[in-house]
Design a protein around this motif. Structure first.
Motif, PDB file in Angstrom:
ATOM      1  N   THR A   1     -10.500  -6.274  41.256  1.00  0.00           N
ATOM      2  CA  THR A   1     -11.231  -6.812  40.051  1.00  0.00           C
ATOM      3  C   THR A   1     -12.518  -7.497  40.870  1.00  0.00           C
ATOM      4  O   THR A   1     -12.431  -7.279  42.323  1.00  0.00           O
ATOM      5  CB  THR A   1     -10.676  -7.462  39.156  1.00  0.00           C
TER       6      THR A   1
ATOM      7  N   LEU B   1     -16.212  -9.862  32.580  1.00  0.00           N
ATOM      8  CA  LEU B   1     -14.523  -9.695  32.940  1.00  0.00           C
ATOM      9  C   LEU B   1     -13.597 -10.642  32.255  1.00  0.00           C
ATOM     10  O   LEU B   1     -12.638 -10.777  32.698  1.00  0.00           O
ATOM     11  CB  LEU B   1     -14.528  -9.471  34.332  1.00  0.00           C
TER      12      LEU B   1
ATOM     13  N   GLU C   1     -10.011 -10.242  30.780  1.00  0.00           N
ATOM     14  CA  GLU C   1      -9.181  -9.703  31.818  1.00  0.00           C
ATOM     15  C   GLU C   1      -7.973 -10.934  31.755  1.00  0.00           C
ATOM     16  O   GLU C   1      -6.805 -10.467  31.565  1.00  0.00           O
ATOM     17  CB  GLU C   1      -9.447  -9.614  33.228  1.00  0.00           C
ATOM     18  N   GLU C   2      -8.319 -11.835  31.550  1.00  0.00           N
ATOM     19  CA  GLU C   2      -7.369 -13.098  31.462  1.00  0.00           C
ATOM     20  C   GLU C   2      -6.235 -13.065  30.243  1.00  0.00           C
ATOM     21  O   GLU C   2      -5.119 -13.118  30.630  1.00  0.00           O
ATOM     22  CB  GLU C   2      -8.042 -14.512  31.443  1.00  0.00           C
TER      23      GLU C   2
ATOM     24  N   HIS D   1      -5.288 -10.106  29.285  1.00  0.00           N
ATOM     25  CA  HIS D   1      -4.457  -9.322  29.438  1.00  0.00           C
ATOM     26  C   HIS D   1      -3.198  -9.762  30.401  1.00  0.00           C
ATOM     27  O   HIS D   1      -2.248  -9.212  30.517  1.00  0.00           O
ATOM     28  CB  HIS D   1      -5.202  -8.037  30.039  1.00  0.00           C
TER      29      HIS D   1
END
Length: 347
Positions: free
Chosen positions: A84, A62, A65-66, A68
């Motif tokens: 999440t 994941l 994600e950072e 985004h």
């Protein structure tokens, strides 16, 4: 009026006392603050994690994600209640709800981000449990009824509709009275209600009625569920349609007690009724008459006209004798062309 600034010490107290992890980071993802709840949640003390990349808190799959999240913050947008997964120091992964807000300087320029992280492990477990319970409720093969404290229906499952023919909207607010069948003995119902009142649970076999009016036998269990905080309780009723089993039992009992040709009581049932009549006569000082009867020339009928005609003669004679006697008396066929009459004295 311009609102007064919130005292710094007050903000610090809120952050330090929060149950949620409150973290700040630079726009390139470096952690700059870490409250006690974050330490408890992630397992890192502040001195160990401040200055480290926030990516240490992301499961490997994941970490994209950072990028985004930072893009949203840089655009001045707030990321709210984003669900999440996050990673603890011990390597365990937990579900989290995250809100990320931009931090601006005095000129309004976005210079960092603040993040609020809530561990939703308990909530997810409850949701999973509810989904499982709903699945069991809907796909159970037995009918399930949920009723309020007054016995009025609140919810039913799919099996209930399949068995009774009633859907949910037709029975909401109704009581078990809509299933009442004339085949049901009131004594059984009163006994079950007494058990439910006394122990909070009852079970038994009852006759009910479908939407079509057709009677069906049900094996039912009812339990009272007491709500918390003195709120009204609920009742849970679970039942299965055992009509086929009940009819098979009745057929077997009938075969054991009645002659298959004439439908008259057989030797076994005659013996039971004779014993009962003798006990009654002894108690009341009355009399019981037993008469033996056979048909003369019956063999000739069989030989001349065949067994099918002979069987019809036996059935006809049996019916006529039964009609000639009161219901309290018994006409039994005990074999071949032999009949026995059991007659009680009239008071």
């Amino acid at each position: 009026m311009i609102p007064a600034r919130v005292p710094l010490q007050f903000l610090i107290s809120l952050i330090e006392g929060s149950d949620d992890a409150i973290v700040s980071k630079t726009l390139d993802g470096i952690i700059t603050s870490w409250n006690p709840a974050a330490e408890k949640m992630f397992g890192y003390p502040a001195g160990e994690i401040i200055g480290q990349s926030v990516q240490k808190l992301f499961p490997e799959h994941l970490r994209g994600e950072e990028e985004h999240i930072i893009a949203q913050i840089a655009a001045g947008k707030r990321v709210e209640h984003f669900e999440t997964l996050r990673l603890r120091k011990d390597g365990s992964i937990f579900p989290a709800s995250i809100t990320v807000s931009p931090i601006r300087d005095e000129s309004g320029k976005i210079i960092a981000a603040s993040k609020i992280v809530r561990d939703i492990t308990h909530r997810r477990a409850l949701e999973d449990q509810m989904r499982l319970s709903e699945t069991v409720f809907n796909f159970a093969t037995e009918a399930i009824i949920v009723a309020d404290a007054d016995g009025r229906f609140i919810h039913v499952n799919k099996a209930f509709t399949q068995i009774t023919g009633y859907d949910l909207q037709e029975v909401i607010g109704q009581t078990p009275a809509i299933f009442r069948s004339s085949r049901q003995s009131p004594e059984i119902q009163l006994k079950m209600l007494a058990d439910l009142k006394e122990t909070g649970h009852c079970q038994g076999e009852v006759w009910s009625r479908k939407k079509t009016g057709e009677a069906f036998a049900a094996l039912i269990n009812i339990s009272r569920v007491q709500e918390r905080n003195d709120l009204p309780g609920r009742y849970i009723a679970i039942f299965a349609d055992i009509t086929g089993i009940r009819e098979q039992q009745e057929l077997m009992e009938r075969m054991a007690h009645f002659d298959s040709l004439t439908s008259l009581p057989n030797r076994l049932l005659l013996a039971e009724r004779l014993e009962r009549s003798l006990r009654k006569a002894e108690k009341e000082g009355s009399e019981v008459a037993v008469a033996y009867l056979d048909l003369d020339g019956f063999k000739d009928i069989n030989d001349r006209y065949g067994h099918s005609v002979g069987d019809e003669v036996l059935a006809t004679v049996g019916r006529r004798m039964a009609c000639a006697l009161p219901e309290s008396d018994t006409v039994a066929r005990v074999g071949g062309d032999e009949f026995i009459l059991l007659i009680e004295s009239r008071g």
